[in-house]
Motif scaffolding. Structure first.
Motif, PDB file in Angstrom:
ATOM      1  N   THR A 150     -61.116  75.432  21.526  1.00 21.09           N
ATOM      2  CA  THR A 150     -61.679  75.060  20.226  1.00 21.09           C
ATOM      3  C   THR A 150     -60.494  74.740  19.325  1.00 21.09           C
ATOM      4  N   GLY A 204     -61.994  73.666  15.195  1.00 16.94           N
ATOM      5  CA  GLY A 204     -63.453  73.631  15.180  1.00 16.94           C
ATOM      6  C   GLY A 204     -64.080  72.711  16.216  1.00 16.94           C
ATOM      7  N   LYS A 228     -48.528  76.274   9.041  1.00 16.08           N
ATOM      8  CA  LYS A 228     -48.773  77.586   9.633  1.00 16.08           C
ATOM      9  C   LYS A 228     -49.988  77.495  10.550  1.00 16.08           C
ATOM     10  N   SER A 279     -52.544  79.804  13.631  1.00 16.91           N
ATOM     11  CA  SER A 279     -52.881  80.970  14.450  1.00 16.91           C
ATOM     12  C   SER A 279     -53.577  80.446  15.694  1.00 16.91           C
ATOM     13  N   GLN A 280     -53.362  81.124  16.799  1.00 18.10           N
ATOM     14  CA  GLN A 280     -53.976  80.689  18.057  1.00 18.10           C
ATOM     15  C   GLN A 280     -54.219  81.900  18.933  1.00 18.10           C
ATOM     16  N   MET A 281     -55.326  81.902  19.622  1.00 14.72           N
ATOM     17  CA  MET A 281     -55.562  82.967  20.592  1.00 14.72           C
ATOM     18  C   MET A 281     -55.850  82.384  21.968  1.00 14.72           C
ATOM     19  N   ILE A 295     -58.300  79.154  21.289  1.00 16.93           N
ATOM     20  CA  ILE A 295     -58.812  78.790  19.959  1.00 16.93           C
ATOM     21  C   ILE A 295     -57.622  78.607  19.036  1.00 16.93           C
ATOM     22  N   PHE A 296     -57.566  77.428  18.391  1.00 17.44           N
ATOM     23  CA  PHE A 296     -56.428  77.066  17.536  1.00 17.44           C
ATOM     24  C   PHE A 296     -56.924  76.740  16.142  1.00 17.44           C
ATOM     25  N   ARG A 297     -56.223  77.257  15.145  1.00 17.01           N
ATOM     26  CA  ARG A 297     -56.522  76.926  13.747  1.00 17.01           C
ATOM     27  C   ARG A 297     -55.233  76.796  12.955  1.00 17.01           C
ATOM     28  N   ASN A 314     -53.555  77.227   9.359  1.00 13.50           N
ATOM     29  CA  ASN A 314     -53.815  78.068   8.189  1.00 13.50           C
ATOM     30  C   ASN A 314     -53.302  77.316   6.967  1.00 13.50           C
ATOM     31  N   TYR A 315     -54.186  76.598   6.352  1.00 18.96           N
ATOM     32  CA  TYR A 315     -53.766  75.768   5.221  1.00 18.96           C
ATOM     33  C   TYR A 315     -53.266  76.657   4.081  1.00 18.96           C
TER      34      TYR A 315
END
Lengths: 122, 122
Positions: A36, A39, A96, A98-100, A116-118, A120-121
């Motif tokens: 993901t 999103g 920046k 975060s990833q799991m 899962i990657f996001r 961080n704005y």
């Protein structure tokens, strides 16, 4: 092998490969693997790598700030949680992120089952 | 039930409980549950809630920015990845955070098996 050492070795390998030869990440995923990305849900190693290689930047460098890991259950899987920043070539500010990852063992070799990657704005 | 709906309902329940009655989180964990909080590893529902209730702030409010979820494997577990910000009472600036949960099904009820929390320092 110590789970923290496995997690750290995986993280180093993953981001070094991402930054130098993104297409080489294909061997870390399998057909059931899920990504993901901001999103967007993608499944399967070929589709995942097609997404990663089509991102709108060529050169980048991941700098890792933290790596946490936990066993995911009795089947020998491992959860790896990463925070850091992503420097794109030609951009002044790093992003920046975060990833799991959920690493699953297949005959002694780990592959990425969940990713899962996001960003961080700020 | 739709996994995204389960994840969203869990996230809402978790942070509402955290912000209103932190000790009430004990029912979401079990003895094998693990929390890594800013790198500190804690195991077991009682120890986890002791940590959360002893954090050096009383009142806080979590504002959720993103929730992503994926099935963690054939056993019916679910990975939930959250980003957001944490507003502490009396502080001007909110703290950005990322957190992941691995929800495991026990006779139809989910509990938190894995929980990893990190602040994302600006």
């Amino acid at each position: 092998m110590d789970p923290d050492a496995v997690a750290k070795a995986f993280v180093e390998h993953y981001y070094t490969t991402f930054d130098s030869n993104r297409a080489g990440l294909v061997s870390l995923y399998q057909e059931g693997s899920m990504l993901t990305f901001e999103g967007q849900k993608i499944q399967g190693s070929q589709n995942i790598v097609a997404k990663l290689t089509s991102l709108p930047f060529q050169q980048c460098k991941h700098n890792i700030t933290t790596v946490d890991c936990q066993p995911s259950g009795p089947a020998g899987g491992m959860l790896v949680f990463v925070s850091g920043n992503l420097q794109l070539a030609g951009e002044q500010h790093a992003l920046k992120f975060s990833q799991m990852f959920h690493l699953v063992s297949n005959q002694g070799n780990y592959y990425v089952f969940n990713d899962i990657f996001r960003l961080n704005y700020a």
